[in-house]
Design a protein around this motif. Structure first.
Motif, PDB file in Angstrom:
ATOM      1  N   PHE A 149     -41.272  85.232 130.572  1.00 11.77           N
ATOM      2  CA  PHE A 149     -41.607  85.268 131.991  1.00 11.77           C
ATOM      3  C   PHE A 149     -43.010  85.841 132.169  1.00 11.77           C
ATOM      4  N   PRO A 150     -43.812  85.274 133.093  1.00  6.98           N
ATOM      5  CA  PRO A 150     -45.219  85.681 133.201  1.00  6.98           C
ATOM      6  C   PRO A 150     -45.473  87.024 133.887  1.00  6.98           C
ATOM      7  N   LEU A 151     -44.439  87.809 134.160  1.00  3.49           N
ATOM      8  CA  LEU A 151     -44.615  89.151 134.704  1.00  3.49           C
ATOM      9  C   LEU A 151     -43.882  90.142 133.808  1.00  3.49           C
ATOM     10  N   ARG A 152     -44.518  91.285 133.561  1.00  2.00           N
ATOM     11  CA  ARG A 152     -43.910  92.307 132.704  1.00  2.00           C
ATOM     12  C   ARG A 152     -43.121  93.342 133.492  1.00  2.00           C
ATOM     13  N   ASP A 153     -43.398  93.458 134.791  1.00  2.00           N
ATOM     14  CA  ASP A 153     -42.729  94.471 135.617  1.00  2.00           C
ATOM     15  C   ASP A 153     -42.884  94.060 137.069  1.00  2.00           C
ATOM     16  N   SER A 154     -42.175  94.747 137.942  1.00  2.00           N
ATOM     17  CA  SER A 154     -42.282  94.497 139.377  1.00  2.00           C
ATOM     18  C   SER A 154     -43.386  95.350 139.976  1.00  2.00           C
ATOM     19  N   VAL A 186     -49.867 101.890 144.952  1.00  2.00           N
ATOM     20  CA  VAL A 186     -49.253 100.704 144.359  1.00  2.00           C
ATOM     21  C   VAL A 186     -48.679 101.113 143.009  1.00  2.00           C
ATOM     22  N   MET A 187     -47.408 100.804 142.776  1.00  2.00           N
ATOM     23  CA  MET A 187     -46.754 101.192 141.534  1.00  2.00           C
ATOM     24  C   MET A 187     -45.868 100.075 141.006  1.00  2.00           C
ATOM     25  N   THR A 188     -45.552 100.167 139.728  1.00  2.00           N
ATOM     26  CA  THR A 188     -44.597  99.248 139.124  1.00  2.00           C
ATOM     27  C   THR A 188     -43.183  99.760 139.328  1.00  2.00           C
ATOM     28  N   GLY A 189     -42.221  98.864 139.149  1.00  2.00           N
ATOM     29  CA  GLY A 189     -40.831  99.285 139.212  1.00  2.00           C
ATOM     30  C   GLY A 189     -40.488 100.294 138.134  1.00  2.00           C
ATOM     31  N   GLY A 190     -41.234 100.251 137.022  1.00  2.00           N
ATOM     32  CA  GLY A 190     -41.027 101.198 135.941  1.00  2.00           C
ATOM     33  C   GLY A 190     -41.653 102.550 136.181  1.00  2.00           C
ATOM     34  N   GLY A 191     -42.343 102.716 137.325  1.00  2.71           N
ATOM     35  CA  GLY A 191     -42.863 104.016 137.699  1.00  2.71           C
ATOM     36  C   GLY A 191     -44.288 104.306 137.287  1.00  2.71           C
ATOM     37  N   ILE A 221     -41.433 103.939 146.742  1.00  4.50           N
ATOM     38  CA  ILE A 221     -41.528 102.732 145.919  1.00  4.50           C
ATOM     39  C   ILE A 221     -40.247 102.509 145.128  1.00  4.50           C
ATOM     40  N   ARG A 222     -39.591 103.575 144.738  1.00  3.85           N
ATOM     41  CA  ARG A 222     -38.288 103.413 144.085  1.00  3.85           C
ATOM     42  C   ARG A 222     -37.303 102.717 145.035  1.00  3.85           C
ATOM     43  N   GLN A 223     -37.317 103.109 146.295  1.00  6.49           N
ATOM     44  CA  GLN A 223     -36.434 102.471 147.277  1.00  6.49           C
ATOM     45  C   GLN A 223     -36.848 101.019 147.529  1.00  6.49           C
ATOM     46  N   LEU A 224     -38.143 100.769 147.612  1.00  9.04           N
ATOM     47  CA  LEU A 224     -38.622  99.399 147.831  1.00  9.04           C
ATOM     48  C   LEU A 224     -38.281  98.500 146.646  1.00  9.04           C
ATOM     49  N   THR A 225     -38.335  99.047 145.448  1.00 14.45           N
ATOM     50  CA  THR A 225     -37.955  98.264 144.275  1.00 14.45           C
ATOM     51  C   THR A 225     -36.479  97.868 144.347  1.00 14.45           C
ATOM     52  N   GLN A 226     -35.644  98.777 144.816  1.00 14.16           N
ATOM     53  CA  GLN A 226     -34.227  98.445 144.980  1.00 14.16           C
ATOM     54  C   GLN A 226     -34.037  97.357 146.037  1.00 14.16           C
ATOM     55  N   ILE A 227     -34.823  97.423 147.114  1.00 11.53           N
ATOM     56  CA  ILE A 227     -34.770  96.376 148.140  1.00 11.53           C
ATOM     57  C   ILE A 227     -35.200  95.037 147.547  1.00 11.53           C
ATOM     58  N   GLN A 228     -36.233  95.052 146.719  1.00 14.93           N
ATOM     59  CA  GLN A 228     -36.675  93.817 146.065  1.00 14.93           C
ATOM     60  C   GLN A 228     -35.587  93.256 145.155  1.00 14.93           C
ATOM     61  N   GLN A 229     -34.946  94.127 144.391  1.00 14.14           N
ATOM     62  CA  GLN A 229     -33.853  93.692 143.519  1.00 14.14           C
ATOM     63  C   GLN A 229     -32.744  93.029 144.322  1.00 14.14           C
ATOM     64  N   GLU A 230     -32.365  93.659 145.419  1.00 11.25           N
ATOM     65  CA  GLU A 230     -31.285  93.112 146.241  1.00 11.25           C
ATOM     66  C   GLU A 230     -31.692  91.778 146.859  1.00 11.25           C
ATOM     67  N   ALA A 231     -32.951  91.673 147.273  1.00  9.72           N
ATOM     68  CA  ALA A 231     -33.419  90.428 147.893  1.00  9.72           C
ATOM     69  C   ALA A 231     -33.411  89.268 146.901  1.00  9.72           C
ATOM     70  N   LEU A 232     -33.804  89.525 145.661  1.00  5.10           N
ATOM     71  CA  LEU A 232     -33.861  88.456 144.661  1.00  5.10           C
ATOM     72  C   LEU A 232     -32.501  88.203 144.006  1.00  5.10           C
ATOM     73  N   GLY A 233     -31.644  89.191 144.005  1.00  6.07           N
ATOM     74  CA  GLY A 233     -30.310  89.008 143.434  1.00  6.07           C
ATOM     75  C   GLY A 233     -30.371  88.558 141.986  1.00  6.07           C
ATOM     76  N   ASP A 234     -29.686  87.466 141.671  1.00  6.11           N
ATOM     77  CA  ASP A 234     -29.645  86.958 140.301  1.00  6.11           C
ATOM     78  C   ASP A 234     -30.998  86.454 139.817  1.00  6.11           C
ATOM     79  N   ALA A 235     -31.938  86.272 140.733  1.00 10.17           N
ATOM     80  CA  ALA A 235     -33.274  85.819 140.345  1.00 10.17           C
ATOM     81  C   ALA A 235     -34.165  86.964 139.868  1.00 10.17           C
ATOM     82  N   PRO A 237     -36.010  89.163 137.585  1.00  9.37           N
ATOM     83  CA  PRO A 237     -36.296  88.790 136.190  1.00  9.37           C
ATOM     84  C   PRO A 237     -36.422  89.961 135.226  1.00  9.37           C
ATOM     85  N   PHE A 238     -36.077  91.181 135.656  1.00 12.13           N
ATOM     86  CA  PHE A 238     -36.246  92.363 134.823  1.00 12.13           C
ATOM     87  C   PHE A 238     -34.926  93.113 134.701  1.00 12.13           C
ATOM     88  N   PRO A 239     -34.861  94.088 133.792  1.00  9.46           N
ATOM     89  CA  PRO A 239     -33.668  94.949 133.771  1.00  9.46           C
ATOM     90  C   PRO A 239     -33.481  95.636 135.119  1.00  9.46           C
TER      91      PRO A 239
END
Length: 242
Positions: A149-154, A186-191, A221-235, A237-239
């Motif tokens: 996948f062309p992205l390493r993190d959110s 601006v941060m990654t999902g990995g912090g 950003i931790r909360q926003l990352t969770q919102i992003q995860q929920e929005a994409l659901g099964d899509a 692309p990261f742990p």
């Protein structure tokens, strides 16, 4: 308007697939700020990448005429103001910071962020919502190695500031106008940090205040990352980040 705690995000609403034509389209709303984020791909790259096997991700940002009051004049071709240029460069840098450009192949991805309503935090909303549109677009593409996948993190972004002497998260326009210190993070999902923009508005700030603002931003950003995860659901692309 509902009164928020100083460490609380504005309510966020995400609508994926908002337009029919774009392979990635998201209507991203955080209270009074609404941004339409779309992402599309072209089989070309900037001239300096020709033959490299690498792709490129760029962004464009625009505030529509009635996103603010009074009416904002449209930006015509070749007449983009300095603020717009600075913001769209920030958005593009944010996505490229987590991109695996060789995995994209020689394709150009453009993420368009059009502000429909502005009540503070338009650049951070554009990054957070634009990331979702980018993922949806990338999932539709043929890639040199489909397993890569062309992205390493959110990526997500949020503002924080010193308002009435108190560190405050996710500033709306009124809070931003009154802030003695204004910061965009601006941060990654990995912090990991991608960019920190902090400014004293006729004021200075201490090490302790800087640390408090960064801690608030990290929480947001931790909360926003969770919102992003929920929005994409099964899509997503990261742990999954708990």
């Amino acid at each position: 308007m509902t009164t928020r705690a100083l460490n609380e995000l504005r309510p966020v609403t995400v609508k994926r697939g908002f337009t029919r034509v774009s392979p990635g389209s998201v209507l991203y709303q955080c209270e009074g700020t609404t941004v339409l984020c779309t992402a599309s791909a072209e089989a070309k790259v900037p001239h300096w990448l020709l033959g490299s096997g690498k792709g490129w991700i760029t962004a464009e940002y625009n505030m529509l005429p009635h996103s603010t009051s009074p009416r904002k004049s449209r930006e015509r071709s070749g007449k983009v103001d300095g603020r717009t240029t600075e913001i769209q460069r920030l958005i593009g840098r944010s996505f490229r910071a987590v991109a695996d450009l060789p995995a994209l192949g020689e394709q150009l991805i453009t993420v368009d962020c059009d502000v429909l309503e502005a009540d503070g935090g338009t650049r951070t909303a554009s990054i957070t919502g634009g990331f979702l549109a980018l993922v949806d677009c990338l999932l539709t593409l043929e890639r040199p190695d489909p397993s890569r996948f062309p992205l390493r993190d959110s990526v997500a972004a949020v503002s924080a500031g010193i308002v009435d002497g108190r560190p405050t998260l996710d500033l709306n326009y009124e809070q931003d106008f009154a802030a003695a210190v204004d910061m965009n993070v601006v941060m990654t999902g990995g912090g990991r940090f991608i960019e920190i923009q902090g400014t004293g508005e006729e004021a200075t700030f201490s090490d302790e205040e800087l640390a408090a603002l960064l801690a608030l931003a990290r929480t947001g950003i931790r909360q926003l990352t969770q919102i992003q995860q929920e929005a994409l659901g099964d899509a997503w692309p990261f742990p999954i980040i708990a």
